[in-house]
Motif scaffolding. Structure first.
Motif, PDB file in Angstrom:
ATOM      1  N   ALA A 120       6.538   8.431   2.453  1.00 28.87           N
ATOM      2  CA  ALA A 120       6.080   7.427   3.420  1.00 28.87           C
ATOM      3  C   ALA A 120       4.574   7.550   3.650  1.00 28.87           C
ATOM      4  O   ALA A 120       3.856   6.540   3.736  1.00 28.87           O
ATOM      5  CB  ALA A 120       6.840   7.596   4.729  1.00 28.87           C
ATOM      6  N   ALA A 121       4.080   8.800   3.754  1.00 30.45           N
ATOM      7  CA  ALA A 121       2.645   9.005   3.944  1.00 30.45           C
ATOM      8  C   ALA A 121       1.856   8.516   2.729  1.00 30.45           C
ATOM      9  O   ALA A 121       0.790   7.902   2.864  1.00 30.45           O
ATOM     10  CB  ALA A 121       2.371  10.485   4.196  1.00 30.45           C
ATOM     11  N   LYS A 122       2.382   8.793   1.557  1.00 32.85           N
ATOM     12  CA  LYS A 122       1.712   8.350   0.336  1.00 32.85           C
ATOM     13  C   LYS A 122       1.675   6.837   0.260  1.00 32.85           C
ATOM     14  O   LYS A 122       0.656   6.236  -0.130  1.00 32.85           O
ATOM     15  CB  LYS A 122       2.445   8.925  -0.882  1.00 32.85           C
ATOM     16  N   LEU A 123       2.765   6.198   0.653  1.00 34.15           N
ATOM     17  CA  LEU A 123       2.837   4.738   0.617  1.00 34.15           C
ATOM     18  C   LEU A 123       1.857   4.128   1.623  1.00 34.15           C
ATOM     19  O   LEU A 123       1.173   3.142   1.317  1.00 34.15           O
ATOM     20  CB  LEU A 123       4.260   4.292   0.926  1.00 34.15           C
ATOM     21  N   ALA A 124       1.762   4.738   2.803  1.00 40.65           N
ATOM     22  CA  ALA A 124       0.834   4.233   3.816  1.00 40.65           C
ATOM     23  C   ALA A 124      -0.608   4.387   3.350  1.00 40.65           C
ATOM     24  O   ALA A 124      -1.433   3.474   3.512  1.00 40.65           O
ATOM     25  CB  ALA A 124       1.049   4.984   5.129  1.00 40.65           C
ATOM     26  N   GLY A 125      -0.926   5.529   2.756  1.00 46.63           N
ATOM     27  CA  GLY A 125      -2.275   5.731   2.234  1.00 46.63           C
ATOM     28  C   GLY A 125      -2.624   4.760   1.140  1.00 46.63           C
ATOM     29  O   GLY A 125      -3.745   4.234   1.067  1.00 46.63           O
ATOM     30  N   SER A 126      -1.661   4.484   0.278  1.00 47.89           N
ATOM     31  CA  SER A 126      -1.887   3.532  -0.806  1.00 47.89           C
ATOM     32  C   SER A 126      -2.126   2.136  -0.263  1.00 47.89           C
ATOM     33  O   SER A 126      -2.994   1.392  -0.747  1.00 47.89           O
ATOM     34  CB  SER A 126      -0.683   3.532  -1.753  1.00 47.89           C
ATOM     35  N   ALA A 127      -1.372   1.761   0.771  1.00 48.93           N
ATOM     36  CA  ALA A 127      -1.533   0.429   1.355  1.00 48.93           C
ATOM     37  C   ALA A 127      -2.909   0.269   1.992  1.00 48.93           C
ATOM     38  O   ALA A 127      -3.562  -0.770   1.873  1.00 48.93           O
ATOM     39  CB  ALA A 127      -0.435   0.181   2.383  1.00 48.93           C
ATOM     40  N   LEU A 128      -3.387   1.325   2.687  1.00 47.69           N
ATOM     41  CA  LEU A 128      -4.703   1.272   3.311  1.00 47.69           C
ATOM     42  C   LEU A 128      -5.810   1.199   2.265  1.00 47.69           C
ATOM     43  O   LEU A 128      -6.861   0.580   2.493  1.00 47.69           O
ATOM     44  CB  LEU A 128      -4.907   2.505   4.198  1.00 47.69           C
ATOM     45  N   ALA A 129      -5.574   1.830   1.116  1.00 50.70           N
ATOM     46  CA  ALA A 129      -6.572   1.836   0.044  1.00 50.70           C
ATOM     47  C   ALA A 129      -6.536   0.557  -0.782  1.00 50.70           C
ATOM     48  O   ALA A 129      -7.356   0.366  -1.683  1.00 50.70           O
ATOM     49  CB  ALA A 129      -6.363   3.044  -0.859  1.00 50.70           C
ATOM     50  N   GLY A 130      -5.564  -0.305  -0.496  1.00 47.95           N
ATOM     51  CA  GLY A 130      -5.482  -1.574  -1.232  1.00 47.95           C
ATOM     52  C   GLY A 130      -4.728  -1.501  -2.525  1.00 47.95           C
ATOM     53  O   GLY A 130      -4.906  -2.335  -3.422  1.00 47.95           O
ATOM     54  N   GLY A 131      -3.845  -0.503  -2.665  1.00 44.19           N
ATOM     55  CA  GLY A 131      -3.038  -0.406  -3.891  1.00 44.19           C
ATOM     56  C   GLY A 131      -3.406   0.812  -4.704  1.00 44.19           C
ATOM     57  O   GLY A 131      -4.462   1.422  -4.520  1.00 44.19           O
TER      58      GLY A 131
END
Length: 570
Positions: free
Chosen positions: A64-75
């Motif tokens: 979940a943390a990895k997914l949230a970080g990826s979303a904030l980074a734009g993919g």
């Protein structure tokens, strides 16, 4: 091996079989109890494993943390997964959907594996079933979540969906009313299975084809090829440019091919002994009578290789030395590590298949293909659905696709005997397989053996094929080639991006583990066919004039032109 009974002993048994045959028809021959037992085993062990559950909870939080970080980074960066190879998947919101799905796959893989105490067979079955279930939910398979499909729909104004629907309806029509290909290049006897030859022998179960020579001189030892009885032989005689038969004839070999009958309900009682007697044994007698050769090179593909190995071991026990060599194409003689196909072979699974065959007398091609399709569901189901039904792309048929759709049946007794005797009980590798009321052993083989394994084989994993080296006491040559069960064998010279490894192990040499063997052999670029032809030539005598086509006085008159009539049976 347990006796195979094709008729029930009592009314109660007949009723039970009828009931199970209904279940089998609803599940395409897959036993529900296999998955139920696997799920129950998993549930009991996961309930008693608080440490494993804690690890899974931690993995979910990290995901979940990895997914949230990826979303904030734009993919995230592109993934190597072919389902999400298009650049559109790297943009939001599709990148987030892709990453969430891939993390879910990873979590369930961790959840269903590595659980102490769980039966390995149950672990493999449940992990496989979960992967199949998740595949259904992949965003790449859902039209309104797939950016490629959405983009295509906007570009064409929905024409792709209209064409995809038409493709789907055409496929349904072909299933209901199979028709020969419109393209002459894909018709049997015209573009496929078109190497010139004659049918020179026929039994109830096979036709024997002798191919016309194309060289002035040939090796004195002819080559007899035994394909699997579950397929049409022309996988080895496809188009002119990739026909193994045509190429082998051009190397100065006299080639004979078995073409198996497509059995019906009237053949339900035919078993392994019948296939051996009317197949390899009858063919060997015909080849020797026609050519006058003292020794014959024999080659078998897939289960045809297994059948040939059984015949060769029986001949060795009897002191019959007519075989000059034995070649096995993607053929197993030890089924203890049969890959993911073994997930579909259990007592419950075999019993269900037997009940389905008991009702109709044979296993239908559609019923048989279910397991093979699931093994490669991403390529054979989902990828096709996306490209043909969602993107509206018109498929371009080729020779291998045409052959793959030209399926065969298997009689009740034969299929039961092979599933139980080979897959379930692994009797051949254990020296417990009976032939003519006597047990045979592969250790009796003294002739040179060449075995070909393919790197991505889902049907006969190459490490399983490799085992022939430790199950015999003779010189063995192993070839590991790129490709899968079919494409790896149909690997003609000039085919791009092909390579292979090859080495010969003497009878008294130290055995190498499969991975150690692969690490020790440098890859060779190109097709493995010339290496095999050279191996055969090194074990053949000086070339002579070609033998006649058939032999009227010897009892083998020409019965017709190749490819014969059995290949056309539906």
């Amino acid at each position: 091996m347990a006796e195979i009974r094709t008729t029930p002993d009592s009314y109660g048994e007949a009723l039970d079989r009828a009931s199970r045959s209904v279940i089998a028809s609803m599940t395409r021959g897959l036993a529900p109890s296999v998955l139920v037992n696997a799920a129950t085993d998993w549930a009991m062990h996961i309930a008693a494993a608080p440490g494993k559950r804690a690890e899974l909870a931690e993995l979910a939080l990290h995901g979940a943390a990895k997914l949230a970080g990826s979303a904030l980074a734009g993919g995230e960066a592109p993934t190597p997964d072919r389902r999400f190879a298009a650049p559109q998947w790297n943009k939001p919101p599709f990148a987030a959907m892709r990453d969430a799905f891939l993390l879910t796959e990873d979590w369930w893989q961790a959840a269903t594996t590595g659980l102490r105490g769980m039966a390995p067979m149950h672990e493999a079955a449940l992990s496989f079933a979960v992967r199949q279930g998740l595949d259904v939910l992949s965003p790449s398979n859902i039209p309104f979540l797939n950016p490629e499909v959405l983009e295509k729909t906007l570009e064409t104004g929905g024409e792709n969906l209209r064409q995809g629907t038409a493709n789907f309806m055409q496929d349904l029509a072909r299933l209901a009313h199979p028709a020969p290909p419109e393209d002459p290049a894909l018709r049997i006897g015209e573009g496929l299975a078109a190497t010139p030859g004659k049918v020179v022998a026929r039994t109830h179960l096979m036709e024997l084809i002798q191919y016309s020579p194309t060289t002035e001189l040939v090796h004195p030892e002819p080559v007899l090829i035994v394909p699997a009885w579950i397929m049409k032989y022309y996988i080895l005689d496809l188009s002119a440019q990739n026909s193994l038969v045509r190429w082998l004839v051009a190397q100065g070999c006299t080639v004979f091919m078995i073409s198996w009958r497509n059995p019906g309900s009237e053949d339900r009682e035919l078993g392994m002994a019948d296939y051996l007697e009317q197949g390899p044994k009858a063919a060997l007698a015909a080849v020797q009578a026609i050519t006058g050769a003292e020794r014959i090179h024999a080659a078998g593909y897939c289960l045809g290789g297994t059948l040939l190995a059984i015949a060769a071991a029986g001949m060795a026990r009897e002191g019959d030395e007519r075989l000059a060599s034995l070649t096995l194409f993607a053929a197993q003689v030890d089924f203890s590590e049969a890959g993911e196909l073994a997930l579909f072979i259990s007592e419950a699974q075999v019993a269900l298949l037997e009940d389905m065959m008991w009702h109709q007398g044979y296993l239908d091609s559609d019923q048989m293909s279910g397991a093979f399709t699931l093994l490669r569901s991403q390529d054979m189901i989902w990828s096709r659905m996306v490209h043909e039904y969602m993107m509206g792309e018109t498929p371009h048929a080729n020779d291998l696709m045409t052959w793959n759709a030209d399926t065969t049946r298997m009689p009740y007794r034969m299929h039961s005997e092979y599933l139980r005797g080979l897959f379930l009980e692994n009797r051949l590798s254990n020296g417990k397989f009976e032939l003519d009321s006597h047990k045979i052993s592969l250790t009796d083989l003294r002739l040179p053996i060449l075995a070909v394994g393919t790197e991505t084989d889902h049907v006969a994993p190459w490490k399983s094929v490799f085992k022939i080296q430790r199950l015999t006491e003779t010189e063995t040559t192993f070839i590991l080639t790129s490709g899968g069960h079919n494409a790896g064998i149909v690997s003609e010279p000039g085919h791009p991006r092909r390579h292979y490894r090859i080495a010969t192990t003497g009878r008294d040499e130290t055995f190498l583990d499969a991975e150690d063997w692969r690490a020790a052999q440098a890859p060779v670029e190109g097709s493995w066919w010339p290496a095999w032809a050279g191996w055969l030539a090194a074990r053949s005598g000086p070339q002579v004039k070609p033998p006649p086509m058939g032999k009227q006085r010897g009892g083998y008159p020409v019965l017709g032109d190749a490819p014969g009539s059995y290949i056309l049976q539906r």
